[in-house]
Design an enzyme around this catalytic site. Sequence first.
Site, PDB file in Angstrom:
ATOM      1  N   ASP A  98       0.864  -1.183  -0.022  1.00 35.21           N
ATOM      2  CA  ASP A  98       0.175   0.088  -0.045  1.00 35.21           C
ATOM      3  C   ASP A  98       0.725   1.367   0.078  1.00 35.21           C
ATOM      4  OD1 ASP A  98      -1.781   2.262   1.259  1.00 35.21           O
ATOM      5  OD2 ASP A  98      -3.306   0.746   0.963  1.00 35.21           O
ATOM      6  N   LEU A  99       0.828   1.837  -1.070  1.00 39.19           N
ATOM      7  CA  LEU A  99       2.041   3.185  -1.204  1.00 39.19           C
ATOM      8  C   LEU A  99       1.507   4.183  -0.145  1.00 39.19           C
ATOM      9  CD1 LEU A  99       1.824   3.505  -5.197  1.00 39.19           C
ATOM     10  CD2 LEU A  99       3.853   2.962  -3.507  1.00 39.19           C
TER      11      LEU A  99
ATOM     12  N   ASP B 219      -3.798   2.471  -5.507  1.00 34.45           N
ATOM     13  CA  ASP B 219      -2.469   2.474  -4.883  1.00 34.45           C
ATOM     14  C   ASP B 219      -1.959   1.304  -4.372  1.00 34.45           C
ATOM     15  OD1 ASP B 219      -3.961   2.816  -2.745  1.00 34.45           O
ATOM     16  OD2 ASP B 219      -2.574   4.420  -1.957  1.00 34.45           O
TER      17      ASP B 219
END
Length: 506
Positions: A372-373, A415
């Site tokens: 998860d960015l 993302d």
Amino acid sequence: MEQGKKRRKRNTANIAQWVILSLVLFGYLVFILVSYSNDIKKIGYKNVDEKLWTHITQVGNTFMNEITYMEGIAETFATVIASNGGKTVTEENLEILKKLVADSDAVSGYLSDAEGQALYCSGKQADVSQQPGFTRAITKISQWSEIFIDTGSGVYVIAITVPVIEENAVTGVVSILYPVSHFENLVKKGEHDGKTRYMLLRKDGTITSCKGMAADVKGSSIFDILSPTSKSSQSDIDKFVRALQNGKKGSFWCMESGENRKLFYQPVNNGEWYIVESFTQNFINNQARRIYGNTKTMMIQIMSAVAVFFALVVVIISLNRMVYKKQNRELQNKAETDLLTGLLNKIATQKHIEEYLETDGQDSQAMLCVLDLDNFKKINDTLGHAFGDQVLSTLGTRVRSEFRGTDIFGRIGGDEFIVFLKDIRTDEIRCKEAERVAGLFENFKVGDYINYSPTASIGAAMYPKDGKTFEELYKAADKGVYLAKKRGKNQLCFCDEEENPISKSV
């Protein structure tokens, strides 16, 4: 235009009809040729069997003639004794018997009076009144005994017993012991393909003489070296057992000492003994091919022509199918691919992981990582959506270059990414692979001018310990993402980080 479409459709239908008709005609031709070829083949094998039956009959007749000749010697001697009008058991007669034995193939013999008191060539005296040969000879009938071991010579013999008849009364008996080992001289070792085996059996299956086999099989049962094959069953061997008892002949396929052979058996002397010959499968096949070989060659040529035509049809159809499959595969890849990153999309990622868990991955360990960015919304808000797309695209390229083609990786959200690593065999490998996943963001920079360094919170879960389905693994890995964010982001945590102190952040 509409007419052109109808014409093309009609042409396609006509071609299909001709192709189907041609295939049916050629299929029927192939069927006829194969049936004819099989009939010729059966005739070939039948002729081979007939030739082998002729051979085993000749061997049996020769063996019988040998024994008949010995019986003639014994009868002549008995006639001489009777004409002299004296006793049968005398030293003079014994010396003559010794000379007859020495000059013939016999190993021994004896002279007996009418009460069964016998004197052997060796000088041994014995009571033979209960022996089958004596009891039959005393009734004026010559007798060939069953095969037995002579205690004097230690070899298998046949007792040829004839009566001495004076004035229509039996006054004594002459018996000559003929060794069955002379059976081995009746056949040639290099006969047929040089691998033929010959055996002389008793009714109970005991091997008393053999050729083409190890000498130590003598005295053992033939059933100790036989077993069924794919062409036969235990019932064939059981039938052989019954045949030995009932004086029947026959043949069947069997495994003999671990080798596939066809065994022919024929009774001798009214079923008291059996001659057995066994031939290798290669020999039988080669002999049959000599008979049906030319026909088979012609069949092969015709069938080859048919096959070429059919192959052309198949090739054309296959090429069309390949083009269709390629187009279908390209469409499927497009449907499964995330256009921005080049990775699998969410649905395809889940499908590939589930397929692996249900098949090859059932007995192995694997690791599912959710990436998860960090602060991706802020990247879009401050640097623009175009730059955000560049971050996602660059990360997709990096993921494809860092991991094996056999692993599964995809983008499952705006993302959020998944990396599924297979064959995690040890805890050491698990930690090493986790470090490699976390290392994706080391020296990871995006942009030519801005030079932004994205990071990610990563959660990891192990299969099957943390979950046995995709849903269970994803939930477990998402828990690891939560722990990573809770601890300050930019790190990897396993889902059991709080419960299992052995597992550590990377």
